[in-house]
Design an enzyme around this catalytic site. Structure first.
Site, PDB file in Angstrom:
ATOM      1  CG  HIS A  86      27.691  38.383 -33.895  1.00  0.00           C
ATOM      2  ND1 HIS A  86      29.057  38.294 -33.942  1.00  0.00           N
ATOM      3  CD2 HIS A  86      27.232  37.168 -33.487  1.00  0.00           C
ATOM      4  CE1 HIS A  86      29.426  37.066 -33.546  1.00  0.00           C
ATOM      5  NE2 HIS A  86      28.341  36.363 -33.262  1.00  0.00           N
ATOM      6  CG  ASP A  88      30.974  41.625 -32.940  1.00  0.00           C
ATOM      7  OD1 ASP A  88      29.938  40.993 -33.298  1.00  0.00           O
ATOM      8  OD2 ASP A  88      31.325  41.715 -31.756  1.00  0.00           O
ATOM      9  CD  GLU A 153      27.662  37.068 -29.773  1.00  0.00           C
ATOM     10  OE1 GLU A 153      27.088  36.203 -29.111  1.00  0.00           O
ATOM     11  OE2 GLU A 153      28.893  36.972 -30.086  1.00  0.00           O
ATOM     12  CB  THR A 314      57.981  30.141   4.202  1.00  0.00           C
ATOM     13  OG1 THR A 314      58.892  31.225   4.411  1.00  0.00           O
ATOM     14  CG2 THR A 314      58.759  28.917   3.774  1.00  0.00           C
ATOM     15  NE  ARG A 327      28.385  28.554 -17.991  1.00  0.00           N
ATOM     16  CZ  ARG A 327      28.582  29.463 -18.938  1.00  0.00           C
ATOM     17  NH1 ARG A 327      27.571  29.921 -19.667  1.00  0.00           N
ATOM     18  NH2 ARG A 327      29.783  29.944 -19.141  1.00  0.00           N
TER      19      ARG A 327
END
Lengths: 453, 453
Positions: A86, A88, A153, A314, A327
């Protein structure tokens, strides 16, 4: 082949100068003010790919364009390799933390400092230079090649997979090569053999209809922030194991891969130091490397409830929110994890609050199909370039396009990365090792030859 | 005494008009742009106190002034009563949620709607009118009286206690009367017999030195947000009891007071409905009223960690923060609770993170010394005004000046409030029952007579 490698050695200073040109283009995909720079980077890259000898098209998408370069001269009997990268880059902020400006590439101590150096312009460009070396010396490539370079990406690759699907026949390949990962240490060529998947959620706990005074109501109204903390605490046992029923059912333990990972020279002290944490931790019974690469996790990514400003207020908050992500490892399925997580939350949520789980994002885990012509060729190519056989490491993160590439094109993916630990890929002072850029170019050139068989 | 009460009845329409004038002054102590309005309110009140027959001084403080009115004509042998109230009000925002403008008092359905109506201008002003009724009819008060009206109650009463300490001899009293609390229901005169104290903390958990990528590090680096959730979850057991060692050691159970509270007509269904919570909850073995008034609590008032914006960000946060407060009951000491909380946090914090506890705010709990001339006089006065004996209720909140008054002046405090449940004291559409304003004036007048013995 020695002509190819001689060509590379002779032209390295120019390759580096060209990479510096590429790095000077601030092709930040996340910022609309850089739309022209993204376009400029795509055109610059297309021109260089043409100079190298590829047939190039800049393909429009609803987002940023995809640059596709092809060379089909090896014939129908020869294998086709798809190289993905990529052009980018991540936003460079915070700018004040950069030693030299992010878009003024600077060589210091053998490192090329610039935004995008290692992620992924340097790692993409070395493949272009490897192709050039073959075409300028032999007049041909050992295999058919398709290069696919996207410009989104860093913002989620939204249009890449639809593009691949729409052009599946044209992009048909026998192997997919991606250089966008990291070696386990300097001088140790590394094949990334697994990626973790992800299942990302927002967990909302709601109690009273508005924030209440904690004096007037506290003790008799269930506190959503306390309830949230109790739900989150219920996700792990004291040994760091995830307690969601059925969560580990699909975790495939591969003893051979575990033995492979045990051989990875992983510097745990240095890793801890890098994080700044007072100590490492995690699931009992597993090494740090295993905890990072082959074990699933449950992390809280964000917490918000009640009053978070200065001083004391409070308040008994009406609601509390957590971002919770898992994951995943093969063969866990983000959709099944979603169901199990919802069931767990419903089961442990105390009376007096309402809970809601919102699924934000999912991605499949991936494990390389090690062995076979692609991985054998890669091992030989890396050994040629680095003088030693590669190690097989895992990656803790998720790259959703990897399983997607395999699914759509039906070909194995090879993750052959040339980054190094501490390279700051998404942080200030990103760098790529100049040596790895050079050896990576040799490895990429050797891989094309090795793939020809 | 009937002349006093006849005078009150005859003048009620005027009293109400005067209260409306008082309520039109936007004396918001929290906003500097209202400084002149605060001054105006003090001067308006001082003038009315003078008209009633008191000797009045507007005493400067480093903040807003304190209005002191005195009448010493009952002689040295007679008791002295100090009446405390405040002329400042909460900010009125959000304005769009008010049915009628906050500083345009409006009578609807027997309720005076205005910011400050019940908190505390209405409840303060009825005492001034009771004093006026005595002085205009009998020419004297049954007891010596000191009125202390401050302008900083809604911003923490910072300068009140130093002022009382500096003028302790002048302000010496046998009883302190405060009307700034709530009756348990319409028509049920109520003496607030206990207040909870408070100990308020910030709890910080720190792990890695910066936010990390949850893919690259998750599983091997201890997550501070997870650690925080586990620490917070460790503060209660499954029965809602606080698990901090020694926390209940100083909780004094008073069976007589518990029996008194069991008699309070408390509408639990209505209370739950008011909160909007799906169910009530709390410490096992105690009623809602007990959970609110005589049991200590631990609430999480705020949570903040990592990414809390829209969508998913795969961050392993560097730090996590919670605001945690305890409501305390006699004889708990906020300083001891701080020590126990710190010890607990240190003990349960997992390896891999650093924890820090910052104490923000503390206040002692309080219980009325029931019985004695003050409480007996109050019971008779309330019964006269409302036609039934008062109930003794608790207050779940903390009013730090109450124990401070007792400590500095050595006299008992009587909390004789005329608010009602749902009065929106700190919210839009604050109101005070007109009937309670009127009966409260009678009760205040009767109290002065009853205190003379």
């Amino acid at each position: 082949m020695s002509a190819v490698h001689d060509y590379i050695d002779a032209n390295l200073p120019r390759f580096r100068e060209e990479l510096f040109e590429f790095l000077r283009i601030p092709s930040v995909s996340a910022r609309s003010e850089h739309r022209q720079d993204i376009r400029l980077a795509a055109e610059w890259l297309a021109a260089k790919m043409r100079e190298a000898g590829l047939t190039v098209a800049i393909e429009a998408t609803p987002g940023h364009p995809i640059v596709v370069g092809e060379w089909r001269g090896a014939g129908e009997g020869a294998p086709t390799v798809l190289i993905y990268g990529h052009y980018d880059v991540q936003p460079p902020e915070p700018l004040e933390l950069w030693t030299s400006p992010p878009f003024e590439p600077t060589l210091r101590d053998g490192r090329i400092y610039a935004r995008g150096s290692v992620d992924d312009k340097g790692q993409l460009y070395l493949h272009i230079k490897a192709i050039e070396a073959h075409l300028r010396t032999a007049g041909r490539l050992p295999v058919n090649v398709v290069v696919v370079a996207e410009g989104e990406e860093e913002v989620g690759s939204e249009h890449l997979i639809p593009f691949i699907e729409a052009h599946a026949a044209r992009l048909k390949a026998d192997a997919i090569v991606i250089s966008d990962t990291t070696m386990v240490g300097a001088g140790i060529p590394t094949i990334s053999a697994s990626l973790r998947g992800i299942a990302y959620f927002e967990l909302h706990v709601e109690g009273p209809s508005t924030d209440l005074h904690s004096g007037a109501y506290g003790g008799a109204v269930v506190n959503p922030a306390v309830a949230l903390a109790r739900i989150l605490a219920s996700l792990h046992d004291d040994e760091g194991r995830i307690t969601i029923e059925g969560f580990y059912d699909d975790v495939r333990v591969d003893p051979e891969y575990r033995r492979e990972l045990a051989r990875v020279p992983f510097d745990e002290a240095k890793f801890r130091e890098e994080t700044g944490a007072p100590a490492l931790g995690g699931e009992a019974g597993f090494s740090t490397v295993e905890r990072l690469w082959i074990r699933p996790t449950c992390d809280v990514n964000g917490l918000l409830s009640g009053y978070t400003g200065e001083g004391s207020k409070t308040v008994l908050p009406a609601r509390a929110m957590a971002k919770v992500s898992f994951r995943l490892v093969p063969d866990q399925d983000p959709r099944r994890v979603e169901r199990l997580f919802r069931e767990h939350v419903e089961r442990v949520a105390p009376a007096g609050v309402r809970v809601a789980v919102r699924a934000l994002h999912g991605g499949d885990p991936w494990r390389a199909r090690l062995g076979g012509p692609l991985y054998e060729a890669a091992a030989r190519a890396l050994e040629k370039a680095f003088g030693r056989a590669p190690v097989y490491a895992g990656e803790g993160g998720s790259i959703p396009i990897v399983p997607a590439f395999e699914r759509v094109l039906g070909a194995p993916v090879l993750l052959m990365g040339f980054g190094l630990p501490g390279e700051n890929a998404h942080a200030p002072d990103e760098w790529m090792s100049l040596e790895n850029f050079e050896k990576g170019t040799h490895a990429a050139a050797a891989l094309l030859a090795e793939l020809a068989g």
